[in-house]
Design a protein around this motif. Structure first.
Motif, PDB file in Angstrom:
ATOM      1  N   GLN A  90     -20.987  28.105 -44.992  1.00  0.00           N
ATOM      2  CA  GLN A  90     -19.638  28.414 -45.471  1.00  0.00           C
ATOM      3  C   GLN A  90     -18.797  29.099 -44.402  1.00  0.00           C
ATOM      4  N   ASP A  91     -19.435  29.840 -43.504  1.00  0.00           N
ATOM      5  CA  ASP A  91     -18.684  30.583 -42.492  1.00  0.00           C
ATOM      6  C   ASP A  91     -18.551  29.826 -41.167  1.00  0.00           C
ATOM      7  N   ASP A  92     -18.964  28.574 -41.153  1.00  0.00           N
ATOM      8  CA  ASP A  92     -18.789  27.736 -39.968  1.00  0.00           C
ATOM      9  C   ASP A  92     -17.290  27.498 -39.763  1.00  0.00           C
ATOM     10  N   PRO A  93     -16.804  27.578 -38.519  1.00  0.00           N
ATOM     11  CA  PRO A  93     -15.361  27.384 -38.272  1.00  0.00           C
ATOM     12  C   PRO A  93     -14.804  26.067 -38.818  1.00  0.00           C
ATOM     13  N   ALA A  94     -15.579  24.990 -38.749  1.00  0.00           N
ATOM     14  CA  ALA A  94     -15.098  23.702 -39.282  1.00  0.00           C
ATOM     15  C   ALA A  94     -14.964  23.767 -40.802  1.00  0.00           C
ATOM     16  N   MET A  95     -15.902  24.442 -41.461  1.00  0.00           N
ATOM     17  CA  MET A  95     -15.855  24.578 -42.920  1.00  0.00           C
ATOM     18  C   MET A  95     -14.676  25.471 -43.322  1.00  0.00           C
ATOM     19  N   ILE A  96     -14.462  26.540 -42.591  1.00  0.00           N
ATOM     20  CA  ILE A  96     -13.337  27.443 -42.878  1.00  0.00           C
ATOM     21  C   ILE A  96     -12.014  26.702 -42.712  1.00  0.00           C
ATOM     22  N   ALA A  97     -11.901  25.897 -41.661  1.00  0.00           N
ATOM     23  CA  ALA A  97     -10.670  25.118 -41.437  1.00  0.00           C
ATOM     24  C   ALA A  97     -10.457  24.105 -42.560  1.00  0.00           C
ATOM     25  N   ALA A  98     -11.538  23.464 -42.995  1.00  0.00           N
ATOM     26  CA  ALA A  98     -11.426  22.486 -44.088  1.00  0.00           C
ATOM     27  C   ALA A  98     -11.036  23.171 -45.394  1.00  0.00           C
ATOM     28  N   GLN A  99     -11.584  24.359 -45.643  1.00  0.00           N
ATOM     29  CA  GLN A  99     -11.212  25.108 -46.846  1.00  0.00           C
ATOM     30  C   GLN A  99      -9.746  25.508 -46.800  1.00  0.00           C
ATOM     31  N   GLN A 100      -9.277  25.929 -45.649  1.00  0.00           N
ATOM     32  CA  GLN A 100      -7.867  26.311 -45.521  1.00  0.00           C
ATOM     33  C   GLN A 100      -6.966  25.097 -45.717  1.00  0.00           C
ATOM     34  N   ASN A 101      -7.397  23.945 -45.224  1.00  0.00           N
ATOM     35  CA  ASN A 101      -6.631  22.716 -45.416  1.00  0.00           C
ATOM     36  C   ASN A 101      -6.535  22.367 -46.898  1.00  0.00           C
ATOM     37  N   LEU A 102      -7.637  22.508 -47.627  1.00  0.00           N
ATOM     38  CA  LEU A 102      -7.622  22.277 -49.078  1.00  0.00           C
ATOM     39  C   LEU A 102      -6.682  23.258 -49.766  1.00  0.00           C
ATOM     40  N   ILE A 103      -6.772  24.526 -49.392  1.00  0.00           N
ATOM     41  CA  ILE A 103      -5.894  25.548 -49.982  1.00  0.00           C
ATOM     42  C   ILE A 103      -4.430  25.208 -49.722  1.00  0.00           C
ATOM     43  N   ASN A 104      -4.124  24.805 -48.499  1.00  0.00           N
ATOM     44  CA  ASN A 104      -2.734  24.449 -48.157  1.00  0.00           C
ATOM     45  C   ASN A 104      -2.234  23.282 -48.997  1.00  0.00           C
ATOM     46  N   HIS A 105      -3.069  22.287 -49.198  1.00  0.00           N
ATOM     47  CA  HIS A 105      -2.654  21.139 -50.013  1.00  0.00           C
ATOM     48  C   HIS A 105      -2.504  21.536 -51.482  1.00  0.00           C
ATOM     49  N   GLN A 106      -3.400  22.378 -51.963  1.00  0.00           N
ATOM     50  CA  GLN A 106      -3.306  22.816 -53.353  1.00  0.00           C
ATOM     51  C   GLN A 106      -2.040  23.661 -53.557  1.00  0.00           C
ATOM     52  N   LYS A 107      -1.736  24.543 -52.623  1.00  0.00           N
ATOM     53  CA  LYS A 107      -0.513  25.347 -52.723  1.00  0.00           C
ATOM     54  C   LYS A 107       0.731  24.467 -52.641  1.00  0.00           C
ATOM     55  N   HIS A 108       0.671  23.437 -51.809  1.00  0.00           N
ATOM     56  CA  HIS A 108       1.810  22.522 -51.695  1.00  0.00           C
ATOM     57  C   HIS A 108       2.039  21.792 -53.018  1.00  0.00           C
ATOM     58  N   ALA A 109       0.959  21.314 -53.635  1.00  0.00           N
ATOM     59  CA  ALA A 109       1.066  20.641 -54.938  1.00  0.00           C
ATOM     60  C   ALA A 109       1.650  21.592 -55.972  1.00  0.00           C
ATOM     61  N   GLN A 110       1.173  22.819 -55.978  1.00  0.00           N
ATOM     62  CA  GLN A 110       1.672  23.817 -56.920  1.00  0.00           C
ATOM     63  C   GLN A 110       3.155  24.086 -56.686  1.00  0.00           C
ATOM     64  N   GLY A 111       3.549  24.222 -55.437  1.00  0.00           N
ATOM     65  CA  GLY A 111       4.953  24.474 -55.115  1.00  0.00           C
ATOM     66  C   GLY A 111       5.869  23.345 -55.547  1.00  0.00           C
ATOM     67  N   LEU A 112       5.420  22.104 -55.344  1.00  0.00           N
ATOM     68  CA  LEU A 112       6.224  20.952 -55.778  1.00  0.00           C
ATOM     69  C   LEU A 112       6.463  20.980 -57.283  1.00  0.00           C
ATOM     70  N   ILE A 113       5.423  21.308 -58.035  1.00  0.00           N
ATOM     71  CA  ILE A 113       5.532  21.311 -59.495  1.00  0.00           C
ATOM     72  C   ILE A 113       6.357  22.501 -59.975  1.00  0.00           C
ATOM     73  N   LEU A 114       6.130  23.676 -59.388  1.00  0.00           N
ATOM     74  CA  LEU A 114       6.885  24.863 -59.812  1.00  0.00           C
ATOM     75  C   LEU A 114       8.380  24.731 -59.515  1.00  0.00           C
ATOM     76  N   ALA A 115       8.734  23.883 -58.570  1.00  0.00           N
ATOM     77  CA  ALA A 115      10.144  23.676 -58.226  1.00  0.00           C
ATOM     78  C   ALA A 115      10.876  22.790 -59.240  1.00  0.00           C
ATOM     79  N   GLN A 116      10.144  22.211 -60.172  1.00  0.00           N
ATOM     80  CA  GLN A 116      10.755  21.314 -61.148  1.00  0.00           C
ATOM     81  C   GLN A 116      11.355  22.096 -62.310  1.00  0.00           C
TER      82      GLN A 116
END
Length: 146
Positions: A90-116
């Motif tokens: 879980q603490d591997d740099p590639a895994m951390i980067a992938a988790q952050q990428n997932l978080i960014n996409h999830q936040k983006h989806a949330q932001g798109l919906i909350l803007a409606q």
């Protein structure tokens, strides 16, 4: 046709019409479809291996599918969409980067919906079906994430 057969046929027909009506009413969700279209047509979200979907709208709160939850950690999902992450800690740099990428996409989806208009909030629901289709068994717990 005798009286009993006619009455039975009419009653059976009425029940069938009622069932079809309630089924159509429960599946007719244009608000869900229009909000889901916002997510599926977004270029940033479309490029991600997991597609977030609107599942329901309840009193202004939109329920969106997600591939992670407390019962199913993100690092397990990430190994499904990126075979290079299989076996990494879980603490591997590639895994951390992938988790952050997932978080960014999830936040983006949330932001798109909350803007409606009319949207008061977002709840997340674990996408057990997507995980199952990709060979992942998920423990039997509540899939709703608050």
């Amino acid at each position: 046709m005798d009286r009993f057969t006619r009455t039975y046929s009419l009653l059976l027909g009425a029940i069938l019409v009622a069932v079809l009506f309630f089924w159509a009413k429960s599946t007719w969700k244009p608000e869900v479809w229009s909000l889901d279209q916002i997510l599926t047509s977004d270029p940033q979200l479309a490029s991600y291996p997991y597609q977030f979907h609107v599942r329901d709208v309840r009193d202004g709160v939109v329920v969106i599918s997600t591939p992670r939850s407390p019962a199913f950690p993100a690092y397990q999902f990430l190994q499904v969409i990126d075979p290079k992450l299989v076996g990494k800690a879980q603490d591997d740099p590639a895994m951390i980067a992938a988790q952050q990428n997932l978080i960014n996409h999830q936040k983006h989806a949330q932001g798109l919906i909350l803007a409606q208009p009319g949207v008061k909030g977002v709840d997340w629901e674990l996408d057990v079906q997507w995980l199952s289709e990709h060979g992942v068994q998920v423990p039997q717990t509540s899939s709703m994430i608050q």
